[in-house]
Design an enzyme around this catalytic site. Structure first.
Site, PDB file in Angstrom:
ATOM      1  N   CYS A   2       1.194  -1.167  -0.113  1.00 63.58           N
ATOM      2  CA  CYS A   2      -0.099  -0.481   0.006  1.00 63.58           C
ATOM      3  C   CYS A   2       0.680   0.897   0.097  1.00 63.58           C
ATOM      4  CB  CYS A   2      -0.809   0.263   1.081  1.00 63.58           C
ATOM      5  SG  CYS A   2      -2.015  -0.873   1.457  1.00 63.58           S
ATOM      6  N   ARG A  27       1.919   1.438  -6.307  1.00 66.51           N
ATOM      7  CA  ARG A  27       1.512   0.485  -4.356  1.00 66.51           C
ATOM      8  C   ARG A  27       0.418  -0.674  -4.207  1.00 66.51           C
ATOM      9  NH1 ARG A  27       6.538   1.110  -1.864  1.00 66.51           N
ATOM     10  NH2 ARG A  27       5.541   0.662   0.151  1.00 66.51           N
ATOM     11  N   TRP A  73      -3.732  -2.211  -1.441  1.00 70.49           N
ATOM     12  CA  TRP A  73      -3.645  -3.286  -2.411  1.00 70.49           C
ATOM     13  C   TRP A  73      -4.504  -4.691  -1.432  1.00 70.49           C
ATOM     14  CZ3 TRP A  73      -0.093  -7.500  -2.730  1.00 70.49           C
ATOM     15  CH2 TRP A  73       0.024  -8.480  -3.811  1.00 70.49           C
ATOM     16  N   ASN A  99       0.666  -0.229   5.939  1.00 70.42           N
ATOM     17  CA  ASN A  99       1.183  -1.357   5.146  1.00 70.42           C
ATOM     18  C   ASN A  99       1.665  -2.349   5.474  1.00 70.42           C
ATOM     19  OD1 ASN A  99       1.551  -2.094   2.733  1.00 70.42           O
ATOM     20  ND2 ASN A  99       3.873  -0.720   2.598  1.00 70.42           N
ATOM     21  N   GLY A 100       1.343  -2.679   5.371  1.00 71.65           N
ATOM     22  CA  GLY A 100       1.433  -4.439   6.262  1.00 71.65           C
ATOM     23  C   GLY A 100       0.096  -5.599   6.196  1.00 71.65           C
ATOM     24  N   GLU A 485      10.445 -14.806 -18.986  1.00 75.06           N
ATOM     25  CA  GLU A 485      10.912 -13.265 -19.289  1.00 75.06           C
ATOM     26  C   GLU A 485       9.721 -12.441 -19.682  1.00 75.06           C
ATOM     27  OE1 GLU A 485      11.078 -11.182 -16.540  1.00 75.06           O
ATOM     28  OE2 GLU A 485      11.072  -9.413 -17.644  1.00 75.06           O
ATOM     29  N   LYS A 489       6.216 -10.605 -19.734  1.00 77.07           N
ATOM     30  CA  LYS A 489       5.471  -9.479 -19.632  1.00 77.07           C
ATOM     31  C   LYS A 489       4.226 -10.116 -20.332  1.00 77.07           C
ATOM     32  CE  LYS A 489       7.677  -7.117 -17.739  1.00 77.07           C
ATOM     33  NZ  LYS A 489       9.140  -8.692 -16.658  1.00 77.07           N
ATOM     34  N   GLU A 492       1.733 -10.569 -17.518  1.00 76.56           N
ATOM     35  CA  GLU A 492       1.021 -10.237 -16.691  1.00 76.56           C
ATOM     36  C   GLU A 492       0.213  -8.429 -17.421  1.00 76.56           C
ATOM     37  OE1 GLU A 492       4.049  -8.500 -14.637  1.00 76.56           O
ATOM     38  OE2 GLU A 492       5.364  -8.490 -15.740  1.00 76.56           O
ATOM     39  N   HIS A 508       8.167 -32.578 -25.135  1.00 72.59           N
ATOM     40  CA  HIS A 508       7.876 -33.594 -24.158  1.00 72.59           C
ATOM     41  C   HIS A 508       6.115 -33.187 -23.643  1.00 72.59           C
ATOM     42  CE1 HIS A 508      11.572 -35.880 -23.674  1.00 72.59           C
ATOM     43  NE2 HIS A 508      12.125 -34.740 -23.767  1.00 72.59           N
ATOM     44  N   LYS A 607       3.144  -2.828  -7.497  1.00 73.45           N
ATOM     45  CA  LYS A 607       4.972  -3.052  -8.211  1.00 73.45           C
ATOM     46  C   LYS A 607       5.420  -3.661  -7.184  1.00 73.45           C
ATOM     47  CE  LYS A 607       7.665  -1.590 -10.041  1.00 73.45           C
ATOM     48  NZ  LYS A 607       8.223  -2.579 -11.445  1.00 73.45           N
TER      49      LYS A 607
HETATM   50  C1  AGP Z   1       7.673  -8.743 -12.885  1.00 70.59           C
HETATM   51  O1  AGP Z   1       7.756  -7.348 -14.030  1.00 70.59           O
HETATM   52  C2  AGP Z   1       6.479  -8.894 -11.486  1.00 70.59           C
HETATM   53  N1  AGP Z   1       6.174  -7.231 -11.413  1.00 70.59           N
HETATM   54  C3  AGP Z   1       6.980  -8.926 -10.146  1.00 70.59           C
HETATM   55  O2  AGP Z   1       7.121 -10.681 -11.420  1.00 70.59           O
HETATM   56  C4  AGP Z   1       8.002  -8.625  -9.871  1.00 70.59           C
HETATM   57  O3  AGP Z   1       9.740  -9.419 -10.374  1.00 70.59           O
HETATM   58  C5  AGP Z   1       8.527  -9.037  -8.254  1.00 70.59           C
HETATM   59  O4  AGP Z   1       7.546  -9.014  -7.962  1.00 70.59           O
HETATM   60  C6  AGP Z   1       9.304  -9.125  -7.976  1.00 70.59           C
HETATM   61  O5  AGP Z   1       9.795  -7.873  -7.486  1.00 70.59           O
HETATM   62  P1  AGP Z   1      10.862  -6.812  -6.928  1.00 70.59           P
HETATM   63  O6  AGP Z   1      12.185  -6.948  -7.492  1.00 70.59           O
HETATM   64  O7  AGP Z   1      10.277  -5.787  -5.992  1.00 70.59           O
HETATM   65  O8  AGP Z   1      10.907  -7.752  -5.628  1.00 70.59           O
END
Ligand code: AGP
Length: 612
Positions: A2, A27, A73, A99-100, A485, A489, A492, A508, A607
């Protein structure tokens, strides 16, 4: 995760809080709220974005020079107006944002209900503000004392800011495992989850440490104590962030800005760390513990998401160039499986935010078992940066887009430097090859810029793929993590189901998925396995799959087979992931835009995942 913003001083708080919350929306953004103290305590909160909160706030009097704000969040309780923060005490005097996660909130809630407290929300946060109220009223404590006593009863993670209608000249802030920054102005204070809401007003900040409580007063005085009421010596830092870094810089989205600034950020991550002329690489944090790392029984990477992909690439590079055994673990799995670790192991956490709960928890286990801990982090002053024995910042600058791009390539630069440094010290890299790789590394920013100049060509490929329901990403060796990766991308930010696979694994199982409706991205820049990649492409074509190949410049064999081809400039093979990922980032970005998705704040994501 958050976002928290708070202000006490002589200015009107509301506009400061609103603008600050907008900077923190990355956030968390399923609901937002603000409390303003001005003789009375006014709280307005709303499901939805900060702009929705702004709309409803227009109907109330928001004057006041003390206030707290929050973007949420959801962890406990669904996103709605009631569960939005701030949460207030039963007697309406105290307001709190958090936040937490309060892990023992249910037990505390039951005890408070037995004492007559009535709760409106399903959140753990509301329990905390009632606990503070209980101690304040029953034990006749002031706000600071009541907060300190309440936090000593709490198990879990928190970053909180609390205000009290009966003490309108003070703000109390505290943190444990969730970040919180205190901005120091002239007889005014700002508190926020990171520096972005603060930088416009002051560059003087204190990053609170775990179990620290800051008490800031309207007269300009402040004190930092720990949970045991012992005064701490705050470290006042000068921020070197610039406000424009936090703006979109003229691009439509933060993600596009961050993709396009990679020539600069990659150069920044190398600055002062390599010299091709003289043939050296340097990584300060590594050199402090060099012998212990060189003699490590194992290097274990712990990370999540994109950071886990960069760790996989590091495994190939460090084992190949430095001959040190490497393991790569999902932090979320590592932390629960009672891993075998000794002081001969080195645990390296990779994290853009430096706040990912699973990665932090994995580090705690590593520390308990005596391993050396190392952090590769982007956010300065973040929790992982502070709990590890040593580390290296990647210097990618603030990454606002939820989908990680420039942080990934800057992580790779630091990991390549680590592999080169370790290999050099172990004598496992011939000096000629070392110098060649250093020259290659120095050429990366220019070659990334060359790729970015072809973004229109990449957009054309995106147009062909945008309506496909699924996609496969294949790669061999170093390019297998690049394939993972690329798939992450796409999924997500465009919500297309995509998965990455080692190309050789096709036979396989996944080959059953291939038909004319399945786009198959093949990262085919391996020189060492070229003919095998060619046969993988032929297998896909034989089943009418649509092949999009990322190839080395001049690869006419694969270009002749693939439906779409994107060529990357020549570079030494160990460095190719820095280039081959760029077209995949852009393709995902364009497809997300074409599909009308929220590129910077994709649904269900945040994020940084500071909860488990
Ligand atoms: C990647 O595009 C995502 N936003 C997510 O997988 C991110 O890499 C993951 O949550 C790890 O975050 P961090 O690198 O801040 O630990």
């Amino acid at each position: 995760m958050c976002g928290i913003v708070a202000y006490i001083g002589e200015k009107q708080a509301f506009p400061i809080l609103l603008e600050g919350l907008k900077r923190l929306e990355y956030r968390g953004y399923d609901s937002a709220g603000i409390s303003i103290l001005n003789g009375t305590l006014k709280t307005v909160k709303k499901k939805g974005k900060v702009s929705d909160l702004e709309a409803v706030s227009a109907t109330i009097d928001t004057t006041g020079t003390l206030g707290i704000g929050h973007t949420r969040w959801a962890t406990h309780g669904k996103p709605d107006d009631i569960n939005a923060h701030p949460h207030n005490s039963g007697d309406g005097t105290i307001s709190l944002v958090h936040n937490g996660i309060i892990e023992n909130y249910a037990t505390i809630k039951k005890a408070l209900e037995d004492r007559g407290h009535v709760f409106k929300s399903q959140t753990d946060t509301e329990v905390l503000v009632h606990l503070i109220e209980e101690f304040k009223n029953q034990d006749n404590l002031d706000l600071e004392q009541a907060v300190t006593k309440a936090l000593s009863r709490v198990v879990g993670a928190y970053a909180i800011v609390v205000v009290d209608k009966e003490n309108p000249n003070q703000i109390v802030a505290a943190r444990k495992s969730s970040p919180l920054v205190l901005g120091i102005g002239d007889k005014e204070f700002y508190v926020a989850s990171d520096a972005s809401p603060i930088i416009k007003y002051t560059k003087k900040v204190v990053y609170l440490n775990d179990e620290e409580i800051a008490i800031a007063n309207r007269d300009g005085s402040f004190v930092v104590k720990n949970i045991h009421n012992e005064i701490q010596e705050p470290v006042i830092q000068e921020l070197d962030l610039k406000i424009e870094q936090l703006e979109k810089g003229g691009y439509d989205h933060f993600m596009l800005k961050e993709i396009m600034e990679q020539p600069t950020t990659i150069a920044e991550s190398m600055r002062g760390r390599i010299n091709a002329e003289e043939g050296w690489v340097s990584l300060g944090g590594l050199e402090e513990h060099q012998q212990r790392i060189l003699n490590a029984h194992r290097i274990i990477f712990v990370a999540c998401g994109t950071s886990w992909h960069s760790a996989l690439i590091a495994e190939y590079l460090i084992e190949d160039l430095a001959r040190i055994p490497v393991e790569v673990e999902y932090a979320s799995e590592f932390r629960y499986r009672n891993p075998i670790l000794t002081e001969k192991d080195v645990v390296i956490a990779i994290s853009q935010s430096g706040e990912t709960a699973d990665t932090l928890a994995a580090l705690e286990i590593a520390k308990e078992k005596g391993a050396l801990t190392y952090g590769i982090v982007n956010v300065v002053g973040s929790s992982i940066a502070r709990v590890t024995d040593s580390g290296s910042y990647i210097h990618a600058g603030p990454e606002i887009g939820v989908a990680s791009t420039k942080a990934f390539t800057s992580q790779l630069v630091v990991l390549i430097l680590m592999a080169l440094k370790l290999g050099e010290k172990k004598g496992t890299i011939p000096s000629g090859m070392l110098r060649e790789l250093i020259y290659g590394l120095e050429s990366v920013p220019k070659k990334v810029a060359e790729i970015l100049e072809q973004k229109e060509k990449i957009k054309l490929i995106a147009q062909e793929i945008q309506n496909k329901p699924n996609a496969l990403y294949l790669g061999r060796g170093l390019n297998f993590p690049v394939a993972l990766e690329g798939a992450l991308k796409l999924k997500e930010i465009s919500y297309i189901h995509a998965e990455g696979y080692p190309a050789a694994e096709m036979k396989h199982g996944p080959i059953a998925l291939i038909d004319e409706d399945m786009p198959v991205f093949i990262v085919a820049t391996n020189v060492s396995a070229h003919e095998k990649i060619v046969s993988n492409i032929q297998e896909v074509k034989a089943r009418k799959g649509v092949v999009i190949a990322i190839v080395n410049e001049g690869d006419n064999i694969i270009s002749g087979l693939a439906d779409f081809t994107f060529e990357i400039p020549y570079i030494e093979e160990p460095l190719t992931p820095l280039l081959s990922v760029i077209p995949l980032q852009l393709i995902s970005y364009y497809i997300s835009v074409m599909r009308g998705c929220n590129v910077d704040q994709p649904r269900n994501l945040a994020k940084s995942v500071t909860v488990e």
